[in-house]
Design an enzyme around this catalytic site. Structure first.
Site, PDB file in Angstrom:
ATOM      1  N   LYS A 116       0.809  -1.222   0.000  1.00 53.75           N
ATOM      2  CA  LYS A 116       0.000   0.000   0.000  1.00 53.75           C
ATOM      3  C   LYS A 116       0.846   1.278   0.000  1.00 53.75           C
ATOM      4  O   LYS A 116       0.422   2.312  -0.520  1.00 53.75           O
ATOM      5  CB  LYS A 116      -0.958  -0.028   1.184  1.00 53.75           C
ATOM      6  CG  LYS A 116      -2.099  -1.021   0.985  1.00 53.75           C
ATOM      7  CD  LYS A 116      -3.081  -0.984   2.139  1.00 53.75           C
ATOM      8  CE  LYS A 116      -4.365  -1.716   1.808  1.00 53.75           C
ATOM      9  NZ  LYS A 116      -4.181  -3.143   1.557  1.00 53.75           N
ATOM     10  N   ARG A 287      -5.893  -7.753 -10.441  1.00 51.22           N
ATOM     11  CA  ARG A 287      -6.522  -9.046 -10.754  1.00 51.22           C
ATOM     12  C   ARG A 287      -7.975  -8.794 -11.126  1.00 51.22           C
ATOM     13  O   ARG A 287      -8.459  -7.669 -11.068  1.00 51.22           O
ATOM     14  CB  ARG A 287      -6.466  -9.966  -9.526  1.00 51.22           C
ATOM     15  CG  ARG A 287      -7.056  -9.275  -8.301  1.00 51.22           C
ATOM     16  CD  ARG A 287      -7.238 -10.189  -7.120  1.00 51.22           C
ATOM     17  NE  ARG A 287      -7.460  -9.439  -5.884  1.00 51.22           N
ATOM     18  CZ  ARG A 287      -8.605  -8.867  -5.532  1.00 51.22           C
ATOM     19  NH1 ARG A 287      -9.655  -8.926  -6.332  1.00 51.22           N
ATOM     20  NH2 ARG A 287      -8.713  -8.197  -4.381  1.00 51.22           N
ATOM     21  N   VAL A 290     -14.056  -9.923  -7.438  1.00 53.42           N
ATOM     22  CA  VAL A 290     -15.274 -10.690  -7.162  1.00 53.42           C
ATOM     23  C   VAL A 290     -16.470 -10.040  -7.856  1.00 53.42           C
ATOM     24  O   VAL A 290     -17.321 -10.707  -8.436  1.00 53.42           O
ATOM     25  CB  VAL A 290     -15.533 -10.774  -5.636  1.00 53.42           C
ATOM     26  CG1 VAL A 290     -16.868 -11.458  -5.347  1.00 53.42           C
ATOM     27  CG2 VAL A 290     -14.402 -11.514  -4.936  1.00 53.42           C
TER      28      VAL A 290
END
Length: 394
Positions: A116, A287, A290
């Site tokens: 982060k 990526r 969901v």
């Protein structure tokens, strides 16, 4: 185009990737633990390889076993899905070192955006607005108190390698911060950074796709503000607070940041938006997400197919002007949990199953009647998605 893809995941996302491959005429290899021998992704794939015992660390996180499975099955590429090894730069490097294609951004980009602190520095370098915070990891209680006083309370304490709401604490004043540092946070063991906590903020993320030739396009936004324990529960697109001007501004900023950093494949840039509609960079996910299906439903663009086509070396086949958001989509995560015991995971057998259907309804799931939900993995077992012309109808 690839002839055979190994899917390094399980559950609904493994089936989702399999479906995209099937529609593209690509053969699939499923990997599975001993606990997932009867799983739907194993049944549906063209080939299946057992990669270890039930525990995730011994199977779905077993890098060597997955690489071996890809090599013995003759796969050309590996799609990691989300979770497990999807944001593991070392694994992505291993995949490439063994002559396979990694379906995702480069290992260097995963490494850069996975921490982060470095991600925030990269965002600042690319001109994205960020929440006021510490310059890096805070090492001592004195530094923590000083940094917090400087940025103003309330402050958010975040583990630099955290994710999914883990390793996050909010302190509303100095006394509360001291209590957290005394009982919950060990600054010497884990790297934490501090930033000003924006109250009543919205969690809005911008989906981007980028080819290997410098072209980047955004696909609008998803709102993910409905959360429990900092974990998303419902997601929707478009965001109810969005205006065309704000979407243009946030989308342009996300695209510019991706271009500056040389990003490739699909990714998501997450923002906090305050009550005055000012937005601030929070983090980047390197990526598939969901909640990617809500973007698919309102744009008509298959994101998993896009990932595969980009990884195979294709140029983007549409422009920013081709992207239009139509209707409204909502995703509900369906979790196997016990509400009487603080919503802890609740494995067991599904004796009967009746899924909703009809116009505008989509179910992404790998469960079936008679399926035994194993106790070793995440509690999410399905995603219910709906699309309608308006938000009220959805």
């Amino acid at each position: 185009m690839f002839e055979k893809i190994l899917i390094a995941n399980r559950g609904e996302i493994a089936l989702r990737i399999h479906r995209a491959c099937r529609e593209m005429g690509i053969k699939t290899v499923a990997v599975h633990s001993t606990a997932d021998a009867d799983a739907m992704h194993v049944r549906m794939a063209d080939e299946a390889v057992c990669i270890g015992p039930a525990a995730g660390k011994d199977s779905y996180l077993n890098k060597a076993a997955i690489i071996t499975a890809a090599l013995i099955s003759g796969a050309d590429a590996i799609h990691p899905g989300y979770g497990f090894l999807s944001e593991n730069a070392d694994f992505a490097e291993m995949v490439e070192e063994h002559g396979l294609t990694w379906i995702g951004p480069t290992p260097e980009m995963i490494r850069k955006m996975g921490d982060k602190i470095t991600a925030k520095r990269a965002a600042i370098d690319s001109g994205l607005p960020v929440v006021p915070g510490s310059d890096g990891a805070v090492d001592t209680v004195e530094d923590a108190l000083e940094a917090s006083a400087k940025m103003g309370y309330p402050v958010l304490i975040k583990a630099t390698a955290g994710g999914g709401g883990k390793g996050m604490y909010v302190a509303h004043d100095e006394d509360e911060l001291k209590d957290i540092l005394d009982t919950l946070v060990d600054l010497k063991k884990i790297n934490y950074y501090f930033e000003h906590y924006i109250e009543r903020s919205r969690h809005i993320e911008v989906q981007i796709v980028a080819d290997n030739y410098g072209e980047v396009i955004h696909l609008g936004e998803r709102e993910c503000s409905l959360q429990r324990h900092n974990q998303k529960v419902l997601e929707e697109s478009p965001s109810p607070i969005m205006t065309p001007e704000l979407r243009e501004k946030m989308g342009t900023a996300a695209v510019a940041a991706a271009k500056v950093s040389g990003y490739q494949n699909a990714g998501t840039i997450e923002f906090l938006v305050d009550k005055d509609r000012n937005f601030y960079f929070m983090e980047m996910n390197t990526r598939i997400q969901v909640e990617h299906p809500v973007t698919e439903l309102v744009t008509g663009i298959d994101l998993v197919k896009a990932q595969i086509r980009i990884a195979a070396g294709e140029k983007l086949w549409f422009t920013q002007d081709d992207v239009h958001l139509t209707g409204h989509a909502i995703e509900c995560r369906i979790n196997a949990e016990d509400p009487r015991h603080n919503f802890r995971p609740c494995p067991g057998k599904i004796k009967s199953l009746h899924v909703p259907g009809g116009f505008g309804v989509r179910i992404d799931s790998a469960v079936y009647a008679g399926y035994q939900i194993p106790p070793y993995y995440d509690s999410m077992i399905a995603k219910l998605l709906v699309k309608a012309p308006t938000r009220d109808e959805a």
